[in-house]
Design an enzyme around this catalytic site. Structure first.
Site, PDB file in Angstrom:
ATOM      1  CE1 TYR A 140     -31.646  16.699  35.115  1.00 25.55           C
ATOM      2  CE2 TYR A 140     -29.757  15.436  34.341  1.00 25.55           C
ATOM      3  CZ  TYR A 140     -30.308  16.371  35.200  1.00 25.55           C
ATOM      4  OH  TYR A 140     -29.507  16.986  36.141  1.00 25.55           O
ATOM      5  CB  SER A 183     -26.196  17.908  34.338  1.00 27.78           C
ATOM      6  OG  SER A 183     -25.935  16.522  34.488  1.00 27.78           O
TER       7      SER A 183
END
Length: 256
Positions: free
Chosen positions: A160, A150
């Site tokens: 994250y 990501s």
């Protein structure tokens, strides 16, 4: 999404983790259209079976196995079952992951339980599945592993972002480790994409800021953009590419 049927993966066996919905379902759909026999691994067994059933049309072959990728023994058992019943593994897409705005909170705010959860799924899940398929791929003369990173691994702090930075590192590590077995390992790093989960989790002003102020290409990223990139990296067209993370993000962030 619709894909032109080009049977470039005919007779290939592919595993897609987290394939019941979102990007994972798109990957499974594209692989089926390309002639692969696809197995969806998802901890939501009912949704995985429904997804597999919807893809098993017009001669396509898709099945489902209930599996939590953070559970090493469950992954080993699932892969052993797939190898026994289908004969091996040629493609693994490590798509399963936890994605929610709360996992991007500062470490001093987020609970330790949430930190452990996102690292167990997003990092250990990639390790568990990649190690589990190595010997099966080696016996078939090689294979392809594709990881879902990501742009959060470049720009966003918190657990994250850390997990997706780790996925980039694992991509390089496994590319080196698995190269003697002719296994290529790459990653795709999506930017802000119009998936149901992302659109439900992010405020509209943040979405607008990404598109209008950060991206060079001023349109919403679509799931098909990621699927197309993934299918390229899984194909023979990318046979001389390994250890790379391809950002598909409209030009954000740029690095020299």
């Amino acid at each position: 999404m619709q894909y032109v049927e080009v049977m470039e993966h005919k007779d290939k066996i592919a595993i897609v983790t987290g394939g019941a919905r979102g990007f994972g379902f798109g990957f499974a759909q594209a692989l089926c259209a390309a002639g692969a026999t696809v197995v969806i691994l998802d901890r939501d067994g009912d949704e995985a079976r429904r997804a597999a059933s919807s893809l098993s049309v017009d001669g396509a072959s898709c099945s489902a196995v209930s599996c939590d990728v953070s559970d090493e023994q469950a992954v080993d058992s699932a892969v052993a079952h797939i190898v026994e019943t289908l004969g091996g593994v040629d493609i693994l897409i490590n798509n399963a992951g936890l994605l929610a705005n709360r996992y991007s909170a500062d470490f001093s705010i987020i609970s330790r339980a949430d930190v452990r959860a996102v690292l167990e799924v997003n990092v250990m899940g990639v390790i568990n599945c990649s190690v589990a398929v190595r010997s099966a791929m080696a016996r078939r003369g090689g294979g392809v592993i594709l990881n879902l990173a990501s742009i959060a691994g470049y720009t966003i702090p918190g657990p994250y972002g850390l997990s997706k930075l780790a996925v980039r590192g694992l991509t390089v590590s496994f590319a080196r480790e698995f190269a003697p077995d002719n296994i290529r390992v790459n990653a795709v790093a999506p930017g802000l994409m119009a998936t149901e989960s992302v659109m439900a989790d992010l405020p509209s002003d943040m979405v607008g800021h990404f598109i209008n102020d950060l991206q060079l290409l001023k349109r919403q990223g679509l799931p098909g953009d990621i699927v197309d990139a993934a299918m390229f990296l899984c194909s023979d067209k990318a046979s001389f590419i390994t250890g790379e993370t391809l950002r598909v993000s409209g030009g954000f962030p740029l690095e020299v």
